[in-house]
Design an enzyme around this catalytic site. Structure first.
Site, PDB file in Angstrom:
ATOM      1  N   PHE A 222     -18.148  31.835  22.390  1.00 34.17           N
ATOM      2  CA  PHE A 222     -18.079  30.747  23.348  1.00 34.17           C
ATOM      3  C   PHE A 222     -16.725  30.064  23.162  1.00 34.17           C
ATOM      4  CE2 PHE A 222     -19.003  26.445  24.930  1.00 34.17           C
ATOM      5  CZ  PHE A 222     -19.592  26.747  26.148  1.00 34.17           C
TER       6      PHE A 222
ATOM      7  N   ASP B  94     -22.865  30.555  14.198  1.00 38.97           N
ATOM      8  CA  ASP B  94     -23.239  29.697  15.310  1.00 38.97           C
ATOM      9  C   ASP B  94     -24.575  30.207  15.847  1.00 38.97           C
ATOM     10  OD1 ASP B  94     -23.616  28.583  17.877  1.00 38.97           O
ATOM     11  OD2 ASP B  94     -21.461  28.380  18.209  1.00 38.97           O
TER      12      ASP B  94
ATOM     13  N   TYR C  32     -30.431  21.572  22.384  1.00 39.91           N
ATOM     14  CA  TYR C  32     -30.856  21.338  23.770  1.00 39.91           C
ATOM     15  C   TYR C  32     -31.231  22.612  24.502  1.00 39.91           C
ATOM     16  CZ  TYR C  32     -25.772  22.068  24.162  1.00 39.91           C
ATOM     17  OH  TYR C  32     -24.491  22.548  24.034  1.00 39.91           O
ATOM     18  N   LYS C  33     -31.125  23.765  23.855  1.00 44.70           N
ATOM     19  CA  LYS C  33     -31.504  25.010  24.505  1.00 44.70           C
ATOM     20  C   LYS C  33     -32.970  25.320  24.160  1.00 44.70           C
ATOM     21  CE  LYS C  33     -26.729  26.700  24.160  1.00 44.70           C
ATOM     22  NZ  LYS C  33     -26.296  26.419  25.533  1.00 44.70           N
TER      23      LYS C  33
ATOM     24  N   ARG D 205     -27.070  35.254  34.347  1.00 43.55           N
ATOM     25  CA  ARG D 205     -27.790  35.068  33.082  1.00 43.55           C
ATOM     26  C   ARG D 205     -29.193  34.526  33.357  1.00 43.55           C
ATOM     27  NH1 ARG D 205     -25.343  31.779  28.343  1.00 43.55           N
ATOM     28  NH2 ARG D 205     -25.971  30.129  29.779  1.00 43.55           N
TER      29      ARG D 205
END
Length: 415
Positions: A144, A213, A238-239, A389
């Protein structure tokens, strides 16, 4: 019976047999098929009332007393201990606070400092040696973007060279000058799951430290930080942990490394005597060293409430992983059955050992296709230049959702 009816019937049977199906009722959902939990998880239904209590009673009535009486001060470690089993860690090694980017910076700089202090022994835990100066950081070339930006800054700060390599290239790229390696457990674009045990072992064999990560794996699949001897890890909440937009991230520091964890962001919250107001910094012991400034209490306590869903009967990382693989398998089957040949291509590995909890489909006009999908009630997301996605959060996504998403995708692609 036609193929669509056959798959729809199969989806209904799979949902009826799903032991996690009842957990769906714990979330605020509507008729939309929500497959974007790998960007923002759905709202657990009990969280608003808990946040209202924090605002009205803890802040509104108790005010400053809540730092002690409501447990605000200890929230970063307390909530860290609730996240710990979800990433395979014992208590006392995870602290919650700051963003993923800030925690990546803390972890990576600390890893380099430890490696340079070792003098060549690295993450193996030996005593100082006389090896070459460790002045190189390896970073996942497919990471990312923010992780790459942070790695570049950390390299400048520590006097290291930065080498972007793919995870598959890491074992061959390691050398006696490698100080630290920053890797993603799951690739955010493709959903590829990288081999954390093997890569961690390779980094350690080279005498370096590894930072993982976990943003796209925590809450979706087993991680095994303690089991595999991971040095440092970071992740967002938050995922798949459903902590809410901008909810604080977390930092894992392996217990035996905590006395040596030298944060580049020392703050009063990580001081051994935070209220002593001393001019000289003295780090606290344990994972508390990972704290910096005043915690984000409102978002922290919303996250704490959201984690309650993991206390439901039958909810475990193993059960979530099993359903995740079943959901993604079924989605790929439905896409194969419904979507015309050649219109999309899966870039997510077929092998379970290499798959996270998302499916990424390459599609020439992916941005426009996703826009139309969302208009038709199927919410995923798009990554440039050509990837659709779809994230599968097993706590609230069912097999009928999967079948509908594939069917609507086929209709959308047909015009």
């Amino acid at each position: 019976m036609s193929e669509p009816m056959s798959l729809l019937g199969e989806a209904e049977k799979l949902d009826a047999a799903d032991r996690l199906a009842a957990v769906r009722e714990r979330f605020v959902l509507d008729d939309v098929t929500y497959l974007d939990g790998n960007s923002l998880g759905a709202l657990p239904a009990h969280v608003p009332a808990r946040v209202e209590d924090v605002v009205r009673r803890q802040w509104g009535e108790l005010r400053i007393r809540s730092w002690e009486e409501s447990g605000w001060w200890t929230a970063p470690e307390r909530i860290g201990d609730r996240i710990a089993p979800l990433v395979g860690a014992a208590a006392g090694q995870v602290v919650v606070g700051d963003s993923t980017s800030v925690n990546v910076f803390k972890a990576l700089v600390a890893a380099v400092r430890m490696a340079q202090e070792d003098g060549g022994t690295g993450g193996t835990g030996g005593t100082s040696g006389a090896g070459p100066v460790r002045d190189e950081i390896l970073v996942d070339a497919t990471t990312f973007p923010t992780d790459g930006y942070i790695a570049e800054s950390a390299a400048r700060m520590t006097g290291c060279a930065l080498r972007p390599v793919t995870p598959a290239e890491v074992p061959g790229a390691l050398g006696d000058r490698t100080a630290a390696v920053l890797l993603n457990h799951v690739d955010y674009r493709t959903g590829r799951l990288h081999d954390l045990p093997a890569l961690t072992a390779a980094v350690h064999a080279a005498g370096a430290y590894v930072v993982w990560d976990l943003c796209h794996s925590a809450g979706a699949l087993p991680v095994g930080l303690d089991e595999h001897g991971v040095d440092l890890a970071v992740g967002c909440t938050y995922k798949y942990l459903n902590g809410g937009p901008g909810s604080p991230a977390y930092l894992y520091v392996r217990r035996d490394l905590q006395p040596r964890f030298d944060s580049p962001l020392p703050g009063w919250n990580s001081h051994a005597e935070p209220f002593g107001m001393r001019p000289a910094y003295a780090p606290a012991s344990g994972a508390v060293r990972g704290r910096v400034g005043t915690p984000d209490i409102l978002s922290l306590l919303a996250l704490e409430a959201a984690l309650d869903v993991w206390d439901e009967e039958g909810v475990s990382v193993a059960a979530v992983r099993a359903k995740s693989l079943a959901l993604t398998d079924f989605f790929l089957r439905c896409v194969g059955a419904y979507v015309p040949d050649g219109r999309v291509e899966s870039v997510t590995p077929a092998a379970h050992a290499e798959r996270g909890s998302q499916v990424a489909l390459r599609c020439d006009d992916a941005g426009e296709v996703m826009k139309r999908l969302i208009e038709r009630g199927v919410v995923g997301d798009y990554r440039a230049p050509d990837v659709l996605r779809f994230g599968f959060t097993p706590l609230y996504v069912g097999f009928a959702d999967v079948e509908r998403a594939a069917r609507v995708l086929a209709r959308t692609l047909a015009g």
